[in-house]
Design a protein around this motif. Structure first.
Motif, PDB file in Angstrom:
ATOM      1  N   ASP A  38     -10.888  38.464  51.821  1.00 35.72           N
ATOM      2  CA  ASP A  38      -9.854  38.350  50.805  1.00 35.72           C
ATOM      3  C   ASP A  38     -10.469  38.429  49.411  1.00 35.72           C
ATOM      4  O   ASP A  38     -11.491  37.789  49.119  1.00 35.72           O
ATOM      5  N   ALA A  39      -9.822  39.224  48.545  1.00 33.49           N
ATOM      6  CA  ALA A  39     -10.282  39.346  47.161  1.00 33.49           C
ATOM      7  C   ALA A  39      -9.551  38.373  46.251  1.00 33.49           C
ATOM      8  O   ALA A  39     -10.092  37.919  45.244  1.00 33.49           O
ATOM      9  N   ALA A  40      -8.308  38.062  46.589  1.00 29.17           N
ATOM     10  CA  ALA A  40      -7.515  37.115  45.802  1.00 29.17           C
ATOM     11  C   ALA A  40      -6.404  36.570  46.685  1.00 29.17           C
ATOM     12  O   ALA A  40      -5.931  37.251  47.602  1.00 29.17           O
ATOM     13  N   VAL A  41      -6.003  35.344  46.401  1.00 31.84           N
ATOM     14  CA  VAL A  41      -4.891  34.713  47.104  1.00 31.84           C
ATOM     15  C   VAL A  41      -3.910  34.207  46.051  1.00 31.84           C
ATOM     16  O   VAL A  41      -4.295  33.454  45.144  1.00 31.84           O
ATOM     17  N   TYR A  42      -2.660  34.650  46.169  1.00 32.37           N
ATOM     18  CA  TYR A  42      -1.616  34.244  45.226  1.00 32.37           C
ATOM     19  C   TYR A  42      -0.861  33.063  45.816  1.00 32.37           C
ATOM     20  O   TYR A  42      -0.453  33.099  46.981  1.00 32.37           O
ATOM     21  N   VAL A  43      -0.662  32.031  45.007  1.00 33.43           N
ATOM     22  CA  VAL A  43      -0.091  30.783  45.511  1.00 33.43           C
ATOM     23  C   VAL A  43       1.055  30.342  44.617  1.00 33.43           C
ATOM     24  O   VAL A  43       0.917  30.297  43.382  1.00 33.43           O
ATOM     25  N   ASN A  44       2.191  30.007  45.250  1.00 32.22           N
ATOM     26  CA  ASN A  44       3.307  29.385  44.552  1.00 32.22           C
ATOM     27  C   ASN A  44       3.461  27.946  45.023  1.00 32.22           C
ATOM     28  O   ASN A  44       3.193  27.626  46.189  1.00 32.22           O
ATOM     29  N   ALA A  45       3.878  27.093  44.123  1.00 30.06           N
ATOM     30  CA  ALA A  45       4.084  25.691  44.475  1.00 30.06           C
ATOM     31  C   ALA A  45       5.309  25.551  45.372  1.00 30.06           C
ATOM     32  O   ALA A  45       6.303  26.276  45.227  1.00 30.06           O
ATOM     33  N   ALA A  46       5.225  24.648  46.316  1.00 28.62           N
ATOM     34  CA  ALA A  46       6.355  24.369  47.197  1.00 28.62           C
ATOM     35  C   ALA A  46       7.457  23.659  46.415  1.00 28.62           C
ATOM     36  O   ALA A  46       7.214  23.088  45.341  1.00 28.62           O
ATOM     37  N   ASP A  47       8.656  23.701  46.947  1.00 29.38           N
ATOM     38  CA  ASP A  47       9.772  23.002  46.296  1.00 29.38           C
ATOM     39  C   ASP A  47       9.437  21.521  46.147  1.00 29.38           C
ATOM     40  O   ASP A  47       8.954  20.876  47.084  1.00 29.38           O
ATOM     41  N   GLY A  48       9.685  21.003  44.961  1.00 25.64           N
ATOM     42  CA  GLY A  48       9.424  19.593  44.719  1.00 25.64           C
ATOM     43  C   GLY A  48       8.013  19.303  44.227  1.00 25.64           C
ATOM     44  O   GLY A  48       7.689  18.146  43.938  1.00 25.64           O
ATOM     45  N   THR A  49       7.165  20.329  44.147  1.00 26.48           N
ATOM     46  CA  THR A  49       5.786  20.137  43.665  1.00 26.48           C
ATOM     47  C   THR A  49       5.631  20.855  42.331  1.00 26.48           C
ATOM     48  O   THR A  49       5.985  22.033  42.204  1.00 26.48           O
TER      49      THR A  49
END
Length: 861
Positions: A682-693
């Motif tokens: 993996d060159a990059a991992v895109y992350v979104n916060a979970a609901d409520g975080t």
């Protein structure tokens, strides 16, 4: 004439000193770069030649990686047994070399080099050709023991018995240091970690039956080329010339290949230093021209007397050129010595960066002194030629006249015509650059336009002296009274001299102005594009863009508060397009739900079609240029030799695919990538916060999760922008360094001009002092003259640089960087800095003028 020339040179040696410094700087950078690159090349030639096996068998690399994918090409380790049975083979052993691993200590601090050099995991197969030898401890046994090279151990305070963690392609695992291996040859700067051969295959490659190369040693009396032929015959079609699965190289060929890979690094240093030399040469030419012009003006009566005594024009011209060549000879000799010192300094710097090159093995080839003297003598000869011709034109009757200032009052019509013609051609080239639709055409026109407009400004500079300096110095009479008026008139007295003096500073400031506009525009364009396209809360990425193992991604997925996680990888491909072109580029692979972490504009199709198995997406302009349409099937070559027929599923319209991604903007699904180029990381991992975080809470959690992995970082949009800014800043630092060099030489030029001007105006200064001009007023007059000349050069340079920068941005716009930004703060700071430069340059000449004896000055001839 020769005696007169030598006596004249000795008599004016002090006035020529500053010109000699320009020659010394020019030659020093040229000689230093050549000595350094020759030394490093010779050192690594010996290293690679002495450590390469007689024949090396490697997997055939069909596509050299443009960006690291994390994929390691392998071949069967059992191939060593097969090759060992070939007649003429003494030994054959399976080798494992994997770069890009990360090693951390018990405090979770990285043991890897901080210079960007890789950490290499390799199998411990000691031979007579090994670059290291075991100096303490014992050889590694099993999967949990390793050796570490002595340089890394010393730099990172690693000792036998220490527990380390290795983070490789297959994940992380603990090891114990059981020995230290010391380099017997040059250390190329990498950190080396040695494993038991079986453990290296299993732990680093994830396959106990794989290897990265087979090293073959020849039996006594067998030549490398003969051995290569026999091994190739044994491998049959797998090693056929130009095709097949494997590639065979003799020791010489392998060493040459290794040197070629190192060549890019050496070329960067070499070309940077030659860039400094070029700036020094260019600016130094103005200084030398001005110096000889003023010396000839001051020696009008002397030259006229020589003509009256029987010297012809050719002898006078030859006399002046001989003085120039003497200056070049002395400057070249001193510059060559300075270049050797500069090369030693670079070698020591490389030592601090971990590349241990011995200064006592420094290589000074015959080409280096030849080049040094050609540069030094050539610069001074070319720069002194026009003043020498002017000297040859001095009439014998000048010996009977008062000394005059050459060029004063001479018409500038020729300069006006030539400058206008060259300037018009340069303006046309820059205009063509602005409207060109092809990047290559625009770049060529930009280069031509920059060259022609620079030449035109230098030629026409004296024409601009009077109108511009009247404006710049317009407030001097009101602010400083008669002293201010005289300083302004002194700067206007000889437009040619003022123009030539300011030209040295103009060159450097034009460069910094143009590059500042270009870099500011690139930064703004990147910022806009990041704002438009990046939709994820965070990006987890390696600090230097090297891929990381899947284990890191899984840790991110398991982090509390992490919602959507989308992986991405890169790979090098070659795509065969409908118009017959084969384009090699870097392509990306993404997981589904890419739309939720990135904002992509499509001309046709959508993300689902782009990421579907067997499909790809590409930029619409790239597709149009090569005749590709939705639904077309295009052959694609992957690293490792795999080929696929992929369907164009979507066309993107990002307005910046070329500038911010790679050529063609090609991407597909990770499933497609894994099928045809397996083993990538993996060159990059895109992350979104979970609901409520909240994003802040997720960042804290991610940073805690990734603490054992110092090679990766958590970035939000602001961090990502800063990363890009830092990358662009590297270019700016180089430009500022070039500017600093140009300013140093320009200051020498202003000092030289003012010093010679003081000598030339000795009688005038004495008369001013006699009628009441105070020492302080005299110093102020000379400082103001220096300031207005320096600011004049800055105004010309920045005006020219702004035009260059805007045209450069038009070229960048063809690569998607459409934003234009003018760094007004930098421009204002440069103008203020130029005034300061003028003050500093005037200190010594003003002090000397103020200390003149009034009566002696009045009596001076």
């Amino acid at each position: 004439m020769l005696k007169a020339t030598l006596r004249s040179f000795v008599a004016h040696k002090g006035r020529l000193l500053l010109s000699a410094l320009a020659v010394i700087l020019s030659v020093a950078f040229v000689a230093g770069s050549l000595i350094f690159s020759d030394t490093v090349s010779r050192t690594f030639d010996r290293l690679f030649a002495s450590t390469a096996a007689d024949v090396t068998v490697t997997p055939k690399e069909t596509l050299a990686e443009a960006v690291p994918s994390g994929q390691t090409l392998t071949l069967p380790a059992s191939l060593a047994d097969r090759i060992a049975r070939v007649d003429g083979v003494a030994t054959a052993r399976a080798e494992v070399d994997v770069d890009g691993i990360t090693v951390v200590d018990e405090d979770r601090e990285s043991v890897s080099p901080t210079t960007g050099a890789p950490t290499i995991g390799t199998a411990w197969n000691p031979t007579e050709r090994s670059p290291v030898e075991l100096t303490s401890g014992h050889a590694p046994k099993g999967g949990s023991q390793v050796l570490v090279d002595a340089d890394t151990a010393d730099a990172k305070d690693v000792r036998i018995g220490d527990r380390l963690t290795v983070i490789g392609r297959e994940g992380s695992f603990p090891v114990e240091v059981v020995g230290i291996a010391t380099f017997t040859t040059t250390n190329p700067g990498s950190a080396l970690v040695f494993f038991d051969p079986a453990a290296a295959r299993a732990r680093l490659l994830g396959n106990p039956n794989a290897a990265t190369a087979i090293a073959v040693d020849a039996a006594e009396g067998v030549e490398d080329t003969d051995l290569k032929r026999r091994v190739a015959a044994a491998l049959g079609s797998d090693a056929a010339a130009g095709s097949g699965t494997y590639e065979l190289r003799t020791a010489g060929e392998q060493a040459e290949s290794d040197v070629e890979q190192l060549g890019g690094f050496l070329d960067i240093i070499k070309y940077v230093m030659l860039g400094f030399a070029g700036v020094a040469v260019l600016v130094g030419v103005f200084l030398i021209v001005n110096t000889f012009s003023m010396l000839i003006a001051q020696r009008t009566r002397e030259l006229g007397l020589l003509r009256a005594l029987g010297a012809d024009r050719r002898q006078v011209r030859r006399s002046v050129l001989t003085e120039a060549l003497l200056l070049g000879l002395i400057g070249s000799t001193a510059g060559l010595a300075a270049g050797i010192g500069l090369a030693v300094g670079l070698i020591e710097l490389m030592g601090l960066l971990g590349m241990n090159i011995r200064a006592d093995e420094m290589v000074v080839g015959w080409g280096t002194p030849v080049t040094a003297y050609v540069v030094g003598l050539g610069v001074t000869f070319v720069a002194a030629y026009l003043p020498a011709r002017r000297a040859a034109g001095v009439a014998p009757m000048a010996a009977l006249a008062d000394a005059e200032i050459a060029d004063v009052g001479r018409p500038l019509r020729t300069r006006a015509v030539v400058g206008a013609v060259v300037g018009a051609a340069g303006a046309a080239a820059l205009a063509g650059c602005a409207v060109a639709s092809e990047t290559s055409t625009a770049a060529s026109l930009l280069g031509l336009g920059v060259l022609l407009t620079l030449v035109a400004t230098v030629i026409a500079g004296p024409l601009l002296v009077r109108p511009v300096i009247r404006v710049l110095g317009g407030a001097f009479p009101a602010l400083f009274g008669p002293v201010g008026r005289m300083s302004q008139r002194n700067a206007l007295r000889n437009p040619r001299r003022t123009g030539a003096t300011a030209a040295a500073l103009m060159v450097g400031l034009a460069l910094v102005g143009g590059m500042s506009v270009a870099s500011a525009s690139m930064t703004k364009s990147f910022d806009q594009q990041i704002d438009k396209t990046l939709g994820a809360d965070f990006v987890v990425q390696n600090g230097n863009f090297v891929p990381f193992p899947r284990e890191v991604t899984e840790k991110v997925r398991d982090t509390e508060g992490a919602g959507l996680v989308v992986r991405s990888q890169f790979t090098t491909i070659a795509v065969h397009l409908p118009d017959g072109d084969r384009v090699k580029t870097t392509a990306a692979g993404y997981e589904p739900r890419l739309d939720e972490v990135a904002n992509i504009t499509y001309a046709q199709g959508d993300t689902g079609a782009a990421l579907a198995e067997g499909h790809l997406a590409m930029d619409k302009d790239f597709a149009e240029d090569h005749g590709a349409r939705i639904g077309d099937t295009v052959p694609v070559e992957f690293q490792g030799g795999r080929r696929a027929e992929l369907t164009v599923g979507a066309l993107t319209d990002q307005e910046s695919a070329e500038g911010f991604g790679t050529q063609g903007g090609i991407y597909f699904g990770l499933d497609t990538l894994a099928k045809y180029a397996p083993g990538g990381q993996d060159a990059a991992v895109y992350v979104n916060a979970a609901d409520g975080t909240s994003a802040a809470d997720l960042r804290t959690a991610l940073e805690e999760t990734l603490e054992p992995y110092p090679q990766v970082q958590v970035r939000d949009i602001a961090d990502y922008k800063q990363l890009v800014h830092d990358q662009i800043a590297v270019l700016l630092y180089l430009v500022y360094a070039l500017l600093g060099l140009a300013i140093i030489i320009a200051v020498l030029g202003v000092v030289n001009t003012l010093a010679l001007s003081v000598v030339e105006r000795t009688r005038e200064i004495g008369l001013l002092r006699a009628i009441g001009l105070a020492r302080r007023q005299l110093r102020r007059m000379i400082r103001l003259e220096s300031v207005v000349i320096a600011v004049f050069g800055a105004v010309l340079g920045l005006a020219l640089g702004l035009v260059w920068g805007v045209c450069t941005q038009q070229v960048l716009a063809l690569q998607g960087m459409t934003a234009l930004a003018i760094p007004w703060g930098t421009i204002v700071a440069v103008v203020i800095g130029s005034a300061v430069v003028g003050v500093v340059a005037a200190l010594l000449p003003a002090l000397r003028a103020s200390r003149m004896n009034v009566l002696a000055a009045i009596a001076h001839e």
